[in-house]
Write an enzyme that holds these catalytic residues in place. Structure first.
Site, PDB file in Angstrom:
ATOM      1  N   TYR A   1       0.834  -1.199   0.000  1.00  0.00           N
ATOM      2  CA  TYR A   1       0.000   0.000   0.000  1.00  0.00           C
ATOM      3  C   TYR A   1       0.875   1.258   0.000  1.00  0.00           C
ATOM      4  O   TYR A   1       0.616   2.206  -0.739  1.00  0.00           O
ATOM      5  CB  TYR A   1      -0.924   0.013   1.231  1.00  0.00           C
ATOM      6  CG  TYR A   1      -1.953  -1.090   1.243  1.00  0.00           C
ATOM      7  CD1 TYR A   1      -3.175  -0.923   0.592  1.00  0.00           C
ATOM      8  CD2 TYR A   1      -1.728  -2.281   1.916  1.00  0.00           C
ATOM      9  CE1 TYR A   1      -4.132  -1.927   0.610  1.00  0.00           C
ATOM     10  CE2 TYR A   1      -2.683  -3.291   1.938  1.00  0.00           C
ATOM     11  CZ  TYR A   1      -3.878  -3.105   1.280  1.00  0.00           C
ATOM     12  OH  TYR A   1      -4.819  -4.098   1.291  1.00  0.00           O
TER      13      TYR A   1
ATOM     14  N   ASN B   1     -12.473  -0.209  -5.866  1.00  0.00           N
ATOM     15  CA  ASN B   1     -12.146  -0.608  -7.231  1.00  0.00           C
ATOM     16  C   ASN B   1     -13.368  -1.226  -7.916  1.00  0.00           C
ATOM     17  O   ASN B   1     -13.825  -2.294  -7.511  1.00  0.00           O
ATOM     18  CB  ASN B   1     -10.990  -1.615  -7.202  1.00  0.00           C
ATOM     19  CG  ASN B   1     -10.562  -2.076  -8.576  1.00  0.00           C
ATOM     20  OD1 ASN B   1     -11.048  -1.587  -9.592  1.00  0.00           O
ATOM     21  ND2 ASN B   1      -9.646  -3.025  -8.601  1.00  0.00           N
TER      22      ASN B   1
ATOM     23  N   CYS C   1      -6.436  -5.383  -7.870  1.00  0.00           N
ATOM     24  CA  CYS C   1      -6.280  -4.968  -6.477  1.00  0.00           C
ATOM     25  C   CYS C   1      -5.869  -6.128  -5.576  1.00  0.00           C
ATOM     26  O   CYS C   1      -5.351  -5.909  -4.476  1.00  0.00           O
ATOM     27  CB  CYS C   1      -7.533  -4.270  -5.961  1.00  0.00           C
ATOM     28  SG  CYS C   1      -9.052  -5.188  -6.186  1.00  0.00           S
ATOM     29  N   HIS C   2      -6.045  -7.362  -6.040  1.00  0.00           N
ATOM     30  CA  HIS C   2      -5.579  -8.509  -5.261  1.00  0.00           C
ATOM     31  C   HIS C   2      -4.056  -8.527  -5.138  1.00  0.00           C
ATOM     32  O   HIS C   2      -3.516  -9.194  -4.268  1.00  0.00           O
ATOM     33  CB  HIS C   2      -6.082  -9.830  -5.864  1.00  0.00           C
ATOM     34  CG  HIS C   2      -5.657 -10.061  -7.278  1.00  0.00           C
ATOM     35  ND1 HIS C   2      -6.341  -9.516  -8.348  1.00  0.00           N
ATOM     36  CD2 HIS C   2      -4.624 -10.760  -7.795  1.00  0.00           C
ATOM     37  CE1 HIS C   2      -5.735  -9.887  -9.467  1.00  0.00           C
ATOM     38  NE2 HIS C   2      -4.693 -10.641  -9.162  1.00  0.00           N
TER      39      HIS C   2
ATOM     40  N   GLU D   1      -1.551 -16.715  -9.875  1.00  0.00           N
ATOM     41  CA  GLU D   1      -0.453 -15.956 -10.468  1.00  0.00           C
ATOM     42  C   GLU D   1       0.918 -16.403  -9.952  1.00  0.00           C
ATOM     43  O   GLU D   1       1.938 -15.831 -10.317  1.00  0.00           O
ATOM     44  CB  GLU D   1      -0.659 -14.460 -10.204  1.00  0.00           C
ATOM     45  CG  GLU D   1      -1.892 -13.923 -10.900  1.00  0.00           C
ATOM     46  CD  GLU D   1      -2.030 -12.408 -10.800  1.00  0.00           C
ATOM     47  OE1 GLU D   1      -1.065 -11.725 -10.422  1.00  0.00           O
ATOM     48  OE2 GLU D   1      -3.130 -11.913 -11.139  1.00  0.00           O
TER      49      GLU D   1
END
Length: 175
Positions: free
Chosen positions: A109, A132, A140-141, A167
């Protein structure tokens, strides 16, 4: 006058409502069961000043890319985005996230606040993530706590863990 179309996409993480205008993808909503989808469609219609219509064919380019993402064959979404549901600081943060935090990486952040020139705004970055309108596509993950914690997530932490595992950032969940 703006027109919008929507459909519910059956994702491995649960149903996603996706909606688009002529400009591009405008909304992605997690856990889009019948009631949630109806509320989201009504809300986006009010915000855009139109009556969105269900049209899976119009959303086919979006759902095809989501298919690729969830299959692990697509790393970068190439979709036009309609940013009209967010403005100001939130839009700046989400654009930086979309353009500057690639697949398979995470950002804190604080780092994201620094990247948009607002070093005192780490908490506000969290607020931008919560607001979002385009999760998954605007990832945003991928935003985590600077100290190594996973942080929060509007879709729920199990979905965040699943997306990060997809991912390759986290090991696959055991549930």
């Amino acid at each position: 006058m703006t027109s919008a179309a929507w459909t519910v996409y059956d994702a491995p993480i649960g149903p996603l409502l996706v909606a688009a205008t002529e400009e591009g993808l405008v909304l992605v909503v997690f856990r889009a069961g019948e009631e949630t989808a109806a509320r989201a469609v009504a809300a986006v219609g009010r915000r855009l000043g139109c009556a969105p219509v269900e049209d899976a064919a119009r959303l086919a380019p979006v759902t095809a890319q989501l298919d690729g993402y969830f299959a692990g064959t697509l790393r970068d979404f190439d979709l036009p985005l309609d940013w009209s549901l967010i403005t100001g600081f939130q839009r700046r943060v989400l654009r930086e996230l979309a353009e500057g935090v690639p697949y398979g990486t995470v950002v804190g952040y604080q780092d994201l606040a620094d990247r948009v020139g607002e070093p005192d705004a780490a908490r506000a970055v969290g607020g931008a993530m919560g607001a979002n309108p385009l999760p998954v596509v605007v990832p945003c993950h991928r935003v985590v706590e600077s100290g190594g914690g996973i942080g929060g997530f509007g879709g729920g932490l199990e979905i965040k863990r699943t997306l990060l595992a997809l991912e390759g950032v986290l090991p696959a969940p055991l549930f």
